[in-house]
Design an enzyme around this catalytic site. Structure first.
Site, PDB file in Angstrom:
ATOM      1  N   ASP A   1      -4.638  -4.037   8.299  1.00 48.42           N
ATOM      2  CA  ASP A   1      -4.660  -4.954   7.156  1.00 48.42           C
ATOM      3  C   ASP A   1      -6.101  -5.392   6.892  1.00 48.42           C
ATOM      4  OD1 ASP A   1      -2.903  -8.096   6.340  1.00 48.42           O
ATOM      5  OD2 ASP A   1      -4.414  -6.890   5.271  1.00 48.42           O
TER       6      ASP A   1
ATOM      7  N   GLY B   1       4.412  10.143   9.821  1.00 52.39           N
ATOM      8  CA  GLY B   1       4.550   9.875  11.268  1.00 52.39           C
ATOM      9  C   GLY B   1       3.190   9.771  11.938  1.00 52.39           C
TER      10      GLY B   1
ATOM     11  N   HIS C   1       7.898  -1.871  20.934  1.00 52.72           N
ATOM     12  CA  HIS C   1       7.320  -3.088  21.521  1.00 52.72           C
ATOM     13  C   HIS C   1       7.903  -3.358  22.897  1.00 52.72           C
ATOM     14  CE1 HIS C   1       5.842  -4.621  17.400  1.00 52.72           C
ATOM     15  NE2 HIS C   1       4.838  -4.112  18.111  1.00 52.72           N
TER      16      HIS C   1
ATOM     17  N   HIS D   1      -3.072  -0.846  20.615  1.00 51.80           N
ATOM     18  CA  HIS D   1      -1.643  -1.193  20.487  1.00 51.80           C
ATOM     19  C   HIS D   1      -0.980  -0.270  19.459  1.00 51.80           C
ATOM     20  CE1 HIS D   1       1.889  -3.985  20.057  1.00 51.80           C
ATOM     21  NE2 HIS D   1       1.904  -3.452  18.845  1.00 51.80           N
ATOM     22  N   GLU D   2      -1.597  -0.140  18.286  1.00 51.31           N
ATOM     23  CA  GLU D   2      -0.961   0.645  17.210  1.00 51.31           C
ATOM     24  C   GLU D   2      -0.831   2.115  17.604  1.00 51.31           C
ATOM     25  OE1 GLU D   2      -0.296  -2.746  15.312  1.00 51.31           O
ATOM     26  OE2 GLU D   2       0.558  -0.767  14.961  1.00 51.31           O
TER      27      GLU D   2
ATOM     28  N   ASP E   1       3.825   2.130   1.376  1.00 53.24           N
ATOM     29  CA  ASP E   1       4.672   2.692   2.452  1.00 53.24           C
ATOM     30  C   ASP E   1       5.878   1.804   2.721  1.00 53.24           C
ATOM     31  OD1 ASP E   1       2.628   1.511   5.286  1.00 53.24           O
ATOM     32  OD2 ASP E   1       3.760   0.460   3.715  1.00 53.24           O
TER      33      ASP E   1
ATOM     34  N   HIS F   1       0.825  -1.208   0.000  1.00 52.56           N
ATOM     35  CA  HIS F   1       0.000   0.000   0.000  1.00 52.56           C
ATOM     36  C   HIS F   1       0.856   1.253   0.000  1.00 52.56           C
ATOM     37  CE1 HIS F   1       0.541  -1.516   4.080  1.00 52.56           C
ATOM     38  NE2 HIS F   1       0.560  -0.267   4.480  1.00 52.56           N
TER      39      HIS F   1
ATOM     40  N   HIS G   1       2.260   2.923  19.316  1.00 53.77           N
ATOM     41  CA  HIS G   1       3.367   3.241  18.388  1.00 53.77           C
ATOM     42  C   HIS G   1       3.225   4.659  17.861  1.00 53.77           C
ATOM     43  CE1 HIS G   1       4.825  -0.806  18.397  1.00 53.77           C
ATOM     44  NE2 HIS G   1       3.815  -1.324  17.735  1.00 53.77           N
TER      45      HIS G   1
END
Lengths: 83, 371
Positions: free
Chosen positions: B99, B93, B129, B119-120, B71, B69, B123
């Protein structure tokens, strides 16, 4: 008589490729092709150890069933080590 | 926990996000709610304010995409990688990609969108992690009930190392944030212990340690990362060598494992073990290989269950003190290993010889955990 190439178990081949791809994406393993087999093989061992250490697995540097089992679990695609 | 090199973080406390497209897996309103709740997990413990915008470029752009996609981090079809996000910075950023080849839901089926998104967004806010299996930032997906979800201490310490704590929340770090049990905690107590085809499994809260005779170290996992159907905080467990099954008890229900697979037709009622009515929970269970009997511990008493006859033996219950002098009145967990019995009570483990009917050693509960 001549030595018939012993076809390695297909699954083993697939598992090794899978593990290399996993380590490339998540542990910065550089490309798995290239002239220097020994250097590549050492790097693969080191990256396997790095992944096993991260997940608290037995640090063997070999692709054992436990390690493969963890690699196959659904997860986040962000690397475990800073790229 | 970990952060990105240079401890990348946003240099402002007010951020925006925009959901650029929606997964067809869920109603749009449910996606909005899951995403909003996922951000709230982090804003609750930091000074950050994160609001949704519906046009233009937001700090955190959210997309559902498949395969390559654009990136340089292509997705891999169903399973494997579920999503990824980029560390704080201008441009890509913070952006978060899911997905679309996965099935996202609001429940336990497929992958719970709230859990993956929370979770994402860790980040997207600057966390890497964690190798703490109880942390949200652990890389492997493991279902927990979103209704009872809370960040672990590890997660909170990580995000607060970047942004400090939420000035509006009185005590920090959040006092009731769960900590992952530490195998080397001298005060560790356990919920249940069992063997499994030569391995040993030691259960605590929503985790278990897996100890193999072939490996020096012990691995820790969440129960649900192996068996989403099993409850946390189990009460007791034993391995039936006859049936090659491991039975796991919680409340008045029992589950069975065949190897690492949950046996069909479970959970069943614990009444199948013929315990007296009124017993709705047991403390521990062990399989006595010499006699083929299952010893079931409830309070300061124990029962002997005959697997072949499927009933409790006559003359039971008996007091634990009379049956096993020296191990104290009540046990948390029990296991037989290499012909000896091990009774766990608080931070102590009693090694007991059934032949001589006496305690051989008093050890620490974490004796088997390789500290």
């Amino acid at each position: 008589a001549y030595a018939v190439p012993i076809l390695r178990d297909n699954t083993e081949e697939e598992n090794t490729e899978f593990a290399q791809e996993y380590l490339q994406k998540l542990y910065n393993l550089t490309s798995s092709s290239g002239p220097n087999f020994r250097r590549r093989s050492n790097e693969l061992t080191e990256k396997l150890k790095e992944m096993q250490k991260f997940f608290g697995l037995q640090v063997t540097g070999t692709l054992d069933s436990n390690t493969l089992e963890v690699m196959k679990k659904s997860r986040c695609g962000v690397p475990d080590v800073a790229h | 926990y970990s952060t990105f090199p240079g401890a990348l973080k946003w240099n402002k406390n007010s951020l925006t996000y925009r959901i650029e497209n929606y997964t067809p897996d869920m109603p749009q309103a449910d996606v909005d709610k899951a995403i909003e709740k996922a951000f709230a997990v982090w804003t609750k413990v930091t000074p950050l304010k994160i609001t949704q915008i519906y046009s233009g470029t937001a700090d955190i752009m959210i997309l559902f995409v498949t395969g390559d996609h654009g990136d340089n981090s292509p997705f891999d079809g169903p399973g494997g990688f579920l999503a990824h996000a980029f560390a704080p910075s201008d441009g890509i950023g913070g952006d978060t990609h899911f997905d679309e080849d996965e099935t996202f839901t609001s429940g336990s089926a497929g992958y719970n969108l709230f859990l993956v998104a929370a979770h994402e967004f860790g980040h997207a806010l600057g966390l890497g992690h964690s190798n703490d299996p109880g942390a949200l930032m652990y890389p492997i997906y493991s279902y927990v009930n979103p209704g009872t979800f809370s960040l672990s201490q590890d997660d909170i310490q990580g995000i607060e190392s970047l942004y400090g704590s939420n000035p509006n929340v009185p005590n920090n770090p959040v006092p009731d944030a769960p900590k992952t049990p530490n195998a080397c905690d001298p005060n560790l107590s356990l919920n249940a212990v069992t063997t499994l085809r030569g391995e040993m499994m030691l259960f605590k809260d929503r985790f278990f340690w897996r100890k193999s005779p072939f490996m020096a170290n012990v691995e820790q996992y969440t129960i649900k990362s192996f068996w989403p159907e099993l409850p946390d905080d189990i009460d007791a467990a034993y391995e039936s060598r006859e049936r090659d099954l491991v039975y796991l008890f919680k409340g008045n229900q029992v589950w069975a494992l065949f190897g690492y697979d949950i046996q069909q037709g479970y959970p069943q009622s614990m009444q199948k073990f013929g315990l007296p009515a009124g017993i709705n929970k047991i403390d521990a269970a062990l399989y006595n290989e010499n006699t083929g009997k299952v010893l079931i511990f409830v309070g300061n008493k124990y029962y002997s269950y005959d697997e072949a006859r499927r009933r409790i033996d006559k003359g039971y219950p008996k007091s634990i003190e009379s049956g096993f002098p020296g191990i104290g009145g009540k046990v948390d967990a029990a296991v037989e290993d290499n012909g000896l019995m091990y009774f766990f009570s608080g931070s102590r483990m009693f090694e007991y010889n059934m032949m001589s009917k006496r305690v051989i050693r008093v050890l620490a509960t974490n004796y088997f955990l390789g500290c």
